[in-house]
Scaffold this motif. Structure first.
Motif, PDB file in Angstrom:
ATOM      1  N   VAL A  34      38.159  29.472   6.943  1.00 10.02           N
ATOM      2  CA  VAL A  34      38.017  29.147   8.450  1.00 10.02           C
ATOM      3  C   VAL A  34      39.323  28.183   8.858  1.00 10.02           C
ATOM      4  N   GLY A  35      39.927  28.656   9.669  1.00  9.47           N
ATOM      5  CA  GLY A  35      40.999  27.748  10.275  1.00  9.47           C
ATOM      6  C   GLY A  35      42.330  27.493   9.168  1.00  9.47           C
ATOM      7  N   GLY A  36      42.138  28.414   8.289  1.00  8.61           N
ATOM      8  CA  GLY A  36      43.362  28.092   7.284  1.00  8.61           C
ATOM      9  C   GLY A  36      42.775  27.335   6.120  1.00  8.61           C
ATOM     10  N   TYR A  37      41.714  26.978   5.934  1.00  6.83           N
ATOM     11  CA  TYR A  37      40.983  26.082   4.789  1.00  6.83           C
ATOM     12  C   TYR A  37      39.855  26.854   4.355  1.00  6.83           C
ATOM     13  N   ASP A  38      39.847  26.606   2.903  1.00 11.17           N
ATOM     14  CA  ASP A  38      38.398  27.207   2.371  1.00 11.17           C
ATOM     15  C   ASP A  38      37.432  26.416   2.183  1.00 11.17           C
ATOM     16  N   TRP A  39      36.141  26.905   2.596  1.00 13.00           N
ATOM     17  CA  TRP A  39      34.912  26.154   2.439  1.00 13.00           C
ATOM     18  C   TRP A  39      34.052  26.892   1.687  1.00 13.00           C
ATOM     19  N   ALA A  40      32.846  26.055   1.435  1.00 11.17           N
ATOM     20  CA  ALA A  40      31.795  26.543   0.492  1.00 11.17           C
ATOM     21  C   ALA A  40      30.421  26.020   0.964  1.00 11.17           C
ATOM     22  N   ILE A  41      29.290  26.468   0.529  1.00 14.23           N
ATOM     23  CA  ILE A  41      28.007  26.061   0.900  1.00 14.23           C
ATOM     24  C   ILE A  41      27.377  25.700  -0.384  1.00 14.23           C
ATOM     25  N   TYR A  42      26.878  24.406  -0.607  1.00 12.23           N
ATOM     26  CA  TYR A  42      26.331  24.043  -1.750  1.00 12.23           C
ATOM     27  C   TYR A  42      24.574  23.912  -1.302  1.00 12.23           C
ATOM     28  N   PHE A  43      24.008  24.318  -2.242  1.00  9.21           N
ATOM     29  CA  PHE A  43      22.252  24.341  -1.918  1.00  9.21           C
ATOM     30  C   PHE A  43      21.914  23.581  -3.418  1.00  9.21           C
ATOM     31  N   TYR A  44      20.938  22.459  -2.995  1.00 13.11           N
ATOM     32  CA  TYR A  44      20.626  21.574  -4.018  1.00 13.11           C
ATOM     33  C   TYR A  44      19.041  21.840  -4.146  1.00 13.11           C
ATOM     34  N   PRO A  45      18.391  22.686  -5.139  1.00 14.01           N
ATOM     35  CA  PRO A  45      16.972  22.973  -4.953  1.00 14.01           C
ATOM     36  C   PRO A  45      16.191  21.914  -5.379  1.00 14.01           C
ATOM     37  N   ASP A  46      16.696  20.927  -6.181  1.00  8.28           N
ATOM     38  CA  ASP A  46      15.849  19.832  -6.458  1.00  8.28           C
ATOM     39  C   ASP A  46      16.381  18.570  -5.698  1.00  8.28           C
ATOM     40  N   GLY A  47      17.317  18.788  -4.715  1.00  6.18           N
ATOM     41  CA  GLY A  47      17.948  17.579  -3.944  1.00  6.18           C
ATOM     42  C   GLY A  47      19.025  17.217  -4.591  1.00  6.18           C
ATOM     43  N   LYS A  48      19.925  16.294  -3.852  1.00  9.42           N
ATOM     44  CA  LYS A  48      21.055  15.537  -4.181  1.00  9.42           C
ATOM     45  C   LYS A  48      20.847  14.446  -4.886  1.00  9.42           C
ATOM     46  N   ASN A  49      20.069  13.614  -4.343  1.00 17.63           N
ATOM     47  CA  ASN A  49      19.614  12.289  -4.950  1.00 17.63           C
ATOM     48  C   ASN A  49      18.478  12.356  -5.950  1.00 17.63           C
ATOM     49  N   PRO A  50      18.871  11.483  -6.883  1.00 17.56           N
ATOM     50  CA  PRO A  50      17.776  11.362  -7.878  1.00 17.56           C
ATOM     51  C   PRO A  50      16.346  10.764  -7.343  1.00 17.56           C
ATOM     52  N   GLU A  51      16.794   9.603  -6.489  1.00 17.71           N
ATOM     53  CA  GLU A  51      15.937   8.643  -6.080  1.00 17.71           C
ATOM     54  C   GLU A  51      14.707   9.550  -5.010  1.00 17.71           C
ATOM     55  N   ASP A  52      14.942  10.814  -4.674  1.00 21.62           N
ATOM     56  CA  ASP A  52      14.039  11.606  -3.874  1.00 21.62           C
ATOM     57  C   ASP A  52      13.027  12.242  -4.531  1.00 21.62           C
ATOM     58  N   SER A  53      13.247  12.426  -5.977  1.00 20.43           N
ATOM     59  CA  SER A  53      12.281  12.989  -6.766  1.00 20.43           C
ATOM     60  C   SER A  53      11.866  14.339  -6.458  1.00 20.43           C
ATOM     61  N   SER A  54      13.003  14.966  -5.870  1.00 21.09           N
ATOM     62  CA  SER A  54      12.974  16.592  -5.895  1.00 21.09           C
ATOM     63  C   SER A  54      11.967  16.952  -4.847  1.00 21.09           C
ATOM     64  N   MET A  55      11.781  15.921  -3.920  1.00 25.24           N
ATOM     65  CA  MET A  55      10.913  16.259  -2.903  1.00 25.24           C
ATOM     66  C   MET A  55      11.454  16.961  -1.800  1.00 25.24           C
ATOM     67  N   TYR A  56      12.885  17.004  -1.575  1.00 26.55           N
ATOM     68  CA  TYR A  56      13.728  17.597  -0.553  1.00 26.55           C
ATOM     69  C   TYR A  56      14.547  18.552  -1.192  1.00 26.55           C
ATOM     70  N   VAL A  57      14.924  19.702  -0.293  1.00 27.79           N
ATOM     71  CA  VAL A  57      16.275  20.340  -0.835  1.00 27.79           C
ATOM     72  C   VAL A  57      17.003  19.753   0.106  1.00 27.79           C
ATOM     73  N   SER A  58      18.548  20.065  -0.565  1.00 25.65           N
ATOM     74  CA  SER A  58      19.727  19.548   0.174  1.00 25.65           C
ATOM     75  C   SER A  58      20.837  20.549   0.327  1.00 25.65           C
ATOM     76  N   VAL A  59      21.330  20.607   1.774  1.00 19.70           N
ATOM     77  CA  VAL A  59      22.332  21.542   1.890  1.00 19.70           C
ATOM     78  C   VAL A  59      23.589  20.843   2.449  1.00 19.70           C
ATOM     79  N   PHE A  60      24.722  21.218   1.871  1.00 19.97           N
ATOM     80  CA  PHE A  60      26.080  20.823   2.267  1.00 19.97           C
ATOM     81  C   PHE A  60      27.128  21.873   2.519  1.00 19.97           C
ATOM     82  N   ILE A  61      28.081  21.607   3.362  1.00 19.16           N
ATOM     83  CA  ILE A  61      29.412  22.269   3.625  1.00 19.16           C
ATOM     84  C   ILE A  61      30.388  21.468   2.973  1.00 19.16           C
ATOM     85  N   ALA A  62      31.149  21.958   2.164  1.00 18.52           N
ATOM     86  CA  ALA A  62      32.179  21.363   1.273  1.00 18.52           C
ATOM     87  C   ALA A  62      33.647  21.917   1.745  1.00 18.52           C
TER      88      ALA A  62
END
Length: 292
Positions: free
Chosen positions: A51-79
């Motif tokens: 998009v717009g001359g740049y490459d992008w990707a979606i990252y899905f974390y089924p056990d969350g990105k932060n260890p301190e969350d103890s897998s209580m949440y899923v995390s989603v990011f655009i990179a």
């Protein structure tokens, strides 16, 4: 007081236009239950999209990105998946409601663009998203998960700034065909405002007496007494000079009397006396066909 007459500067202008180049990507995760247990900080990446001359990707974390969350949440990011520095963009993440009710879970950066402005990604690998995108227990019992499948839509709007100045217009000029135009004009003789035939017709009869002179000399006195010469002198001075030079030279090979071969055998199409080629005898007894 005299009016001020100084030079007036020309005005100039320019315009800075900020706009977004938008693009979307749909990311489907099948076998969600098999992805659980990967561990915090580990992700499932989407395919790369541009998009717009740049490459992008979606990252899905089924056990969350932060260890301190103890897998209580899923995390989603655009990179940002390509090289770039301070890439400014707007983002939107949508978890699709698969029940058909249209109750999608939307996290949009577009809605608050006027409040905080676009997000700036400093380098490749920079991300925008949510560490606590959705509580995992709630997600697994919702209409967002169907047949062990999740669907996410991602929209990226890359901000671009362009400077617009006065528009420059150019006109394509075809190559000149003036030469061809002159050629056609000369061949057609249309629109001519000088009639050399009429001009010379008044003095050819006058030149007849001089042509018979074997010495081919014309005196200044006789020239002045000739009405035809006066007419020629006034109307066609350059031609008169050429005629006098040729007649005075006595060189029958270079004179106008031996002339150039033209249609009609005449000076610019005019015969000396009666419109027909004239013949005379030269001092050596040979007959000359007089042409100009």
């Amino acid at each position: 007081m005299d009016d001020f007459k100084g030079d007036v500067d020309k005005e100039s202008c320019s315009k800075s236009i900020n706009e977004t180049v938008n693009g979307s990507h749909q990311f489907t995760i099948k076998g969600y239950s098999l992805a659980k247990g990967m561990g915090a900080g580990r992700c499932i990446p989407s395919d790369v999209f541009n998009v717009g001359g740049y490459d992008w990707a979606i990252y899905f974390y089924p056990d969350g990105k932060n260890p301190e969350d103890s897998s209580m949440y899923v995390s989603v990011f655009i990179a940002l998946a390509s090289e770039g520095t301070d890439v400014r963009a707007l983002f939107e993440l949508t978890l699709v409601d698969q029940s058909g009710k249209g109750k999608h879970k939307v996290h949009s950066h577009f809605d608050r663009a006027l409040e905080s402005g676009p997000y700036s990604l400093k380098y490749r690998g920079s991300m925008w998203g949510y560490k606590r995108f959705f509580r995992r227990t709630t997600l697994e019992t919702s209409d967002y998960l169907k047949d062990d499948c999740l669907i996410m839509n991602c929209t990226v709007g890359v901000v671009r700034t362009r400077l617009e100045g006065p528009k420059q217009y150019s006109i394509s000029v075809p190559p000149s065909d003036m030469g061809r135009g002159f050629k056609e004009l000369l061949e057609s003789e249309s629109g001519c405002d000088i009639d050399f035939q009429n001009c010379l017709a008044k003095v050819l009869p006058q030149l007849e007496a001089y042509v018979h002179d074997s010495s081919c000399c014309v005196t200044r006195k006789n020239k002045k007494n000739s009405e035809g010469f006066r007419h020629l002198e006034e109307s066609c001075p350059s031609m008169l000079c050429e005629l006098l030079k040729t007649l005075a030279s006595g060189d029958e090979n270079s004179s106008l009397l031996s002339g150039r071969k033209r249609s009609g055998s005449s000076l610019l199409g005019v015969d000396l006396a009666d419109g027909a080629p004239a013949e005379s005898a030269n001092p050596n007894g040979r007959r000359l066909r007089r042409r100009f």
